[in-house]
Scaffold this motif. Structure first.
Motif: not given
Length: 188
Positions: A80-84, A88-92
């Motif tokens: 879950r942490e990796v997916e989050l 976030m990285s994709h959104q940025k």
């Protein structure tokens, strides 16, 4: 395995059951270079030792159940942490690469996205625009109409803050002159 008497200390139980932790790490195909999963398995063994009730079943079965489930919970948590982080990285990256930004010195700044404005008299603004230089009009458009900070205008236009301030001073100087109002045909 012995029944968990009060005579058996955790050290003895640990020595007898340490291989269970390694077995489940191996069986779940977990790479554990920092021994995080081993430590979690050790905590699970301790909790199982503390909470074991002999009348509920075999100690070995209970240890296996608790250790395996704690390791699986830890895998899920890390996933879950990796997916989050990926979201976030994709959104940025989407924000930086959507084409609506200005890059200056390896830093990306978003472009000013002016919403639809309700200008009381568009003819008035058009008359003003004709009398101003391109940079003076940018100052009016972005700073006065769009309420954009001067620093952001400077970044967007790839110039200095002082240059943008100068554009504003020139516009104010023109607007203070009563002769300029006559050129604009404004009745103020």
């Amino acid at each position: 395995m012995q029944a968990a008497d009060k005579k058996d200390t955790f050290e003895e139980i640990f020595q007898q059951n340490e291989r269970r932790i390694h077995f489940h790490i191996h069986k779940l195909k977990i790479r554990d270079p920092h021994h995080e999963f081993y430590q979690e398995g050790l905590c699970a063994l301790w909790n199982a030792y503390e909470n074991y009730k002999p009348d509920k079943g075999s100690m070995a079965t209970y240890f296996n159940y608790v250790i395996r489930n704690r390791l699986i919970d830890m895998i899920r948590k890390q996933t879950r942490e990796v997916e989050l982080m990926e979201r976030m990285s994709h959104q940025k990256m989407t924000e930086l690469e959507d084409g609506n930004h200005v890059k200056k010195h390896d830093t990306s700044y978003p472009l000013f996205n002016m919403p639809e404005m309700n200008i009381a008299d568009p003819r008035l603004w058009q008359q003003l625009k004709v009398q101003l230089t391109q940079n003076q009009w940018k100052w009016v458009l972005f700073h006065i109409i769009g309420d954009m900070p001067i620093k952001d205008i400077a970044i967007q236009e790839n110039t200095t803050v002082e240059a943008v301030k100068s554009w504003g001073k020139q516009v104010r100087r023109k607007l203070r002159n009563s002769m300029y109002y006559e050129q604009l045909s404004w009745d103020l």
